[in-house]
Design a protein around this motif. Sequence first.
Motif, PDB file in Angstrom:
ATOM      1  N   LEU A   1       0.853  -1.188   0.000  1.00 41.22           N
ATOM      2  CA  LEU A   1       0.000   0.000   0.000  1.00 41.22           C
ATOM      3  C   LEU A   1       0.886   1.235   0.000  1.00 41.22           C
ATOM      4  CD1 LEU A   1      -2.723  -1.034   2.611  1.00 41.22           C
ATOM      5  CD2 LEU A   1      -2.762  -1.301   0.122  1.00 41.22           C
ATOM      6  N   SER A   2       0.958   1.894  -1.131  1.00 37.30           N
ATOM      7  CA  SER A   2       1.814   3.066  -1.276  1.00 37.30           C
ATOM      8  C   SER A   2       1.268   4.240  -0.475  1.00 37.30           C
ATOM      9  CB  SER A   2       1.929   3.447  -2.754  1.00 37.30           C
ATOM     10  OG  SER A   2       2.668   4.639  -2.899  1.00 37.30           O
ATOM     11  N   THR A   3       2.183   5.008   0.130  1.00 33.33           N
ATOM     12  CA  THR A   3       1.803   6.242   0.817  1.00 33.33           C
ATOM     13  C   THR A   3       2.440   7.478   0.176  1.00 33.33           C
ATOM     14  OG1 THR A   3       3.621   5.912   2.399  1.00 33.33           O
ATOM     15  CG2 THR A   3       1.439   5.087   3.028  1.00 33.33           C
ATOM     16  N   ASN A   4       3.558   7.282  -0.515  1.00 29.89           N
ATOM     17  CA  ASN A   4       4.237   8.402  -1.174  1.00 29.89           C
ATOM     18  C   ASN A   4       4.799   7.963  -2.517  1.00 29.89           C
ATOM     19  OD1 ASN A   4       4.720  10.925   0.775  1.00 29.89           O
ATOM     20  ND2 ASN A   4       4.768   9.055   2.017  1.00 29.89           N
ATOM     21  N   TYR A   5       4.667   8.829  -3.508  1.00 24.51           N
ATOM     22  CA  TYR A   5       5.247   8.570  -4.830  1.00 24.51           C
ATOM     23  C   TYR A   5       5.805   9.875  -5.380  1.00 24.51           C
ATOM     24  CZ  TYR A   5       5.521   7.941  -9.891  1.00 24.51           C
ATOM     25  OH  TYR A   5       5.959   7.923 -11.196  1.00 24.51           O
ATOM     26  N   SER A   6       7.025   9.819  -5.918  1.00 23.17           N
ATOM     27  CA  SER A   6       7.651  10.992  -6.526  1.00 23.17           C
ATOM     28  C   SER A   6       8.301  10.594  -7.838  1.00 23.17           C
ATOM     29  CB  SER A   6       8.723  11.593  -5.602  1.00 23.17           C
ATOM     30  OG  SER A   6       8.160  12.035  -4.391  1.00 23.17           O
ATOM     31  N   ALA A   7       8.289  11.501  -8.800  1.00 23.94           N
ATOM     32  CA  ALA A   7       8.935  11.258 -10.084  1.00 23.94           C
ATOM     33  C   ALA A   7       9.447  12.574 -10.651  1.00 23.94           C
ATOM     34  CB  ALA A   7       7.963  10.608 -11.065  1.00 23.94           C
ATOM     35  N   THR A   8      10.613  12.509 -11.283  1.00 19.45           N
ATOM     36  CA  THR A   8      11.215  13.682 -11.915  1.00 19.45           C
ATOM     37  C   THR A   8      11.702  13.306 -13.308  1.00 19.45           C
ATOM     38  OG1 THR A   8      11.975  14.501  -9.766  1.00 19.45           O
ATOM     39  CG2 THR A   8      12.977  15.474 -11.727  1.00 19.45           C
ATOM     40  N   THR A   9      11.384  14.130 -14.283  1.00 25.93           N
ATOM     41  CA  THR A   9      11.838  13.943 -15.659  1.00 25.93           C
ATOM     42  C   THR A   9      12.592  15.188 -16.101  1.00 25.93           C
ATOM     43  OG1 THR A   9       9.897  12.586 -16.152  1.00 25.93           O
ATOM     44  CG2 THR A   9      11.138  13.458 -18.025  1.00 25.93           C
ATOM     45  N   THR A  10      13.784  14.987 -16.689  1.00 22.07           N
ATOM     46  CA  THR A  10      14.614  16.114 -17.107  1.00 22.07           C
ATOM     47  C   THR A  10      15.046  15.931 -18.554  1.00 22.07           C
ATOM     48  OG1 THR A  10      15.458  16.408 -14.861  1.00 22.07           O
ATOM     49  CG2 THR A  10      16.715  17.425 -16.645  1.00 22.07           C
ATOM     50  N   THR A  11      14.860  16.960 -19.360  1.00 23.37           N
ATOM     51  CA  THR A  11      15.340  17.008 -20.740  1.00 23.37           C
ATOM     52  C   THR A  11      16.045  18.347 -20.921  1.00 23.37           C
ATOM     53  OG1 THR A  11      13.447  18.130 -21.768  1.00 23.37           O
ATOM     54  CG2 THR A  11      13.247  15.746 -21.395  1.00 23.37           C
ATOM     55  N   PRO A  12      16.706  18.556 -22.078  1.00 21.04           N
ATOM     56  CA  PRO A  12      17.350  19.861 -22.289  1.00 21.04           C
ATOM     57  C   PRO A  12      16.370  21.038 -22.258  1.00 21.04           C
ATOM     58  CG  PRO A  12      18.228  18.244 -23.815  1.00 21.04           C
ATOM     59  CD  PRO A  12      17.064  17.586 -23.144  1.00 21.04           C
ATOM     60  N   LYS A  13      15.071  20.780 -22.468  1.00 16.31           N
ATOM     61  CA  LYS A  13      14.095  21.867 -22.545  1.00 16.31           C
ATOM     62  C   LYS A  13      13.311  22.085 -21.254  1.00 16.31           C
ATOM     63  CE  LYS A  13      13.352  21.593 -27.551  1.00 16.31           C
ATOM     64  NZ  LYS A  13      12.335  21.420 -28.628  1.00 16.31           N
ATOM     65  N   TYR A  14      13.208  21.074 -20.394  1.00 20.73           N
ATOM     66  CA  TYR A  14      12.399  21.266 -19.195  1.00 20.73           C
ATOM     67  C   TYR A  14      12.737  20.217 -18.145  1.00 20.73           C
ATOM     68  CZ  TYR A  14       9.540  17.205 -20.442  1.00 20.73           C
ATOM     69  OH  TYR A  14       9.118  15.940 -20.729  1.00 20.73           O
ATOM     70  N   THR A  15      12.301  20.517 -16.912  1.00 26.33           N
ATOM     71  CA  THR A  15      12.330  19.558 -15.812  1.00 26.33           C
ATOM     72  C   THR A  15      10.951  19.545 -15.175  1.00 26.33           C
ATOM     73  OG1 THR A  15      14.682  19.834 -15.329  1.00 26.33           O
ATOM     74  CG2 THR A  15      13.303  18.996 -13.557  1.00 26.33           C
ATOM     75  N   GLN A  16      10.394  18.364 -14.995  1.00 25.09           N
ATOM     76  CA  GLN A  16       9.065  18.230 -14.426  1.00 25.09           C
ATOM     77  C   GLN A  16       9.131  17.323 -13.208  1.00 25.09           C
ATOM     78  OE1 GLN A  16       5.651  19.377 -15.733  1.00 25.09           O
ATOM     79  NE2 GLN A  16       5.474  18.988 -13.543  1.00 25.09           N
ATOM     80  N   ALA A  17       8.584  17.768 -12.078  1.00 25.33           N
ATOM     81  CA  ALA A  17       8.574  16.978 -10.847  1.00 25.33           C
ATOM     82  C   ALA A  17       7.134  16.743 -10.411  1.00 25.33           C
ATOM     83  CB  ALA A  17       9.349  17.684  -9.747  1.00 25.33           C
ATOM     84  N   ILE A  18       6.853  15.530  -9.962  1.00 21.39           N
ATOM     85  CA  ILE A  18       5.528  15.146  -9.485  1.00 21.39           C
ATOM     86  C   ILE A  18       5.678  14.529  -8.107  1.00 21.39           C
ATOM     87  CG2 ILE A  18       3.513  13.658  -9.878  1.00 21.39           C
ATOM     88  CD1 ILE A  18       4.261  13.636 -12.843  1.00 21.39           C
ATOM     89  N   HIS A  19       4.757  14.851  -7.204  1.00 24.49           N
ATOM     90  CA  HIS A  19       4.725  14.195  -5.894  1.00 24.49           C
ATOM     91  C   HIS A  19       3.276  13.905  -5.521  1.00 24.49           C
ATOM     92  CE1 HIS A  19       5.018  14.167  -1.315  1.00 24.49           C
ATOM     93  NE2 HIS A  19       5.605  13.067  -1.736  1.00 24.49           N
ATOM     94  N   MET A  20       3.034  12.656  -5.093  1.00 26.93           N
ATOM     95  CA  MET A  20       1.694  12.253  -4.685  1.00 26.93           C
ATOM     96  C   MET A  20       1.751  11.655  -3.288  1.00 26.93           C
ATOM     97  SD  MET A  20      -0.128  10.614  -8.092  1.00 26.93           S
ATOM     98  CE  MET A  20       0.892   9.118  -8.121  1.00 26.93           C
ATOM     99  N   ILE A  21       0.743  11.951  -2.483  1.00 23.85           N
ATOM    100  CA  ILE A  21       0.522  11.302  -1.195  1.00 23.85           C
ATOM    101  C   ILE A  21      -0.765  10.508  -1.313  1.00 23.85           C
ATOM    102  CG2 ILE A  21       0.062  11.641   1.262  1.00 23.85           C
ATOM    103  CD1 ILE A  21       1.775  14.132   1.158  1.00 23.85           C
ATOM    104  N   LEU A  22      -0.707   9.220  -0.922  1.00 26.60           N
ATOM    105  CA  LEU A  22      -1.846   8.325  -1.072  1.00 26.60           C
ATOM    106  C   LEU A  22      -2.251   7.736   0.273  1.00 26.60           C
ATOM    107  CD1 LEU A  22       0.494   7.578  -3.471  1.00 26.60           C
ATOM    108  CD2 LEU A  22      -1.489   6.445  -4.432  1.00 26.60           C
ATOM    109  N   ALA A  23      -3.516   7.333   0.361  1.00 24.77           N
ATOM    110  CA  ALA A  23      -4.026   6.619   1.526  1.00 24.77           C
ATOM    111  C   ALA A  23      -5.033   5.593   1.033  1.00 24.77           C
ATOM    112  CB  ALA A  23      -4.679   7.576   2.517  1.00 24.77           C
ATOM    113  N   ASN A  24      -4.687   4.317   1.175  1.00 26.70           N
ATOM    114  CA  ASN A  24      -5.571   3.224   0.773  1.00 26.70           C
ATOM    115  C   ASN A  24      -6.058   3.362  -0.669  1.00 26.70           C
ATOM    116  OD1 ASN A  24      -5.457   2.018   3.378  1.00 26.70           O
ATOM    117  ND2 ASN A  24      -6.974   3.501   4.106  1.00 26.70           N
TER     118      ASN A  24
END
Length: 287
Positions: free
Chosen positions: A101-124
């Motif tokens: 059962l996930s409680t935290n998820y993070s992801a980051t994507t980086t290219t020469p044109k941009y950087t995008q970061a995502i963070h999620m908090i989950l419960a059940n």
Amino acid sequence: MSRLTSPGRAVRVLPALVGLSLFAGLFGLTTGPAFAQGRLEAQYQATLAGLPVGKGAWTIDISDDQFSASAVGGTAGLLKAFTSGSGAASSQGRVVNGALLSTNYSATTTTPKYTQAIHMILANGTIKELTFDPEWPVDPNRIPVTEAHRRGVFDPMTGAMLRVPGNGDPLGPDACRASAAVFDGRMRYDLRLDYKRMETVKAEKGYQGPAVVCAIYFVPVAGYIPDRPVIKYLAAARNMEIAFAPVLGTRILAPFRLVIPTPLGLAMLEATQFITTATPPRVAKTN
């Protein structure tokens, strides 16, 4: 050339396919007895038409009451000659009756044109908090994601670990009788599995032995633009497959190889290292 088959389009499409394959949700949430502990240290190579285009690494740690998983990857070989990019993702959570059962998820994507970061908090299985940096641009053609779409879902990292219920050998046709609702922070989609065959796999380092091969079907639900060629292609594809190998000491299977035929040739993500070890359960301290 069509938009899907042009070289420029391929540079953008392939990372999407690889990202979808490695981090997409394939984990069926079921309850059952608690299982032992295990660890996986894996490395993967991505190829297109036999040519190397990317590399990645994935580490999973599962204890009796909690788990963590992290992955990193980037372009390499032929693809790096056209563009460069890298990404990282991680998930942490609890182990409850054998289910992750996930409680935290993070992801980051980086290219020469941009950087995008995502963070999620989950419960059940419900998204409680979602942040982007920077915010996604508004597109009126995108199918909106509702609050209902954010309930009963898996984050992509936790979803990439396939839990097989029961007490028998987890490697078998029953492993492929699964489907999952996945939310990656932007898009909500379903992934469905169907049994294809058993085969023997061998990493350059680590695991060699049986693997269960499942057909995989992608069903977009919300958060996507219907006219995007990659979405149309993946939704129509009926020849994608994924091979799972065991994480020792657990009833969790992890992707060993993913195959997606494309107009430019076979896209494949395959483990070059798959080192998995079982660890003994923790012993409670006594006075």
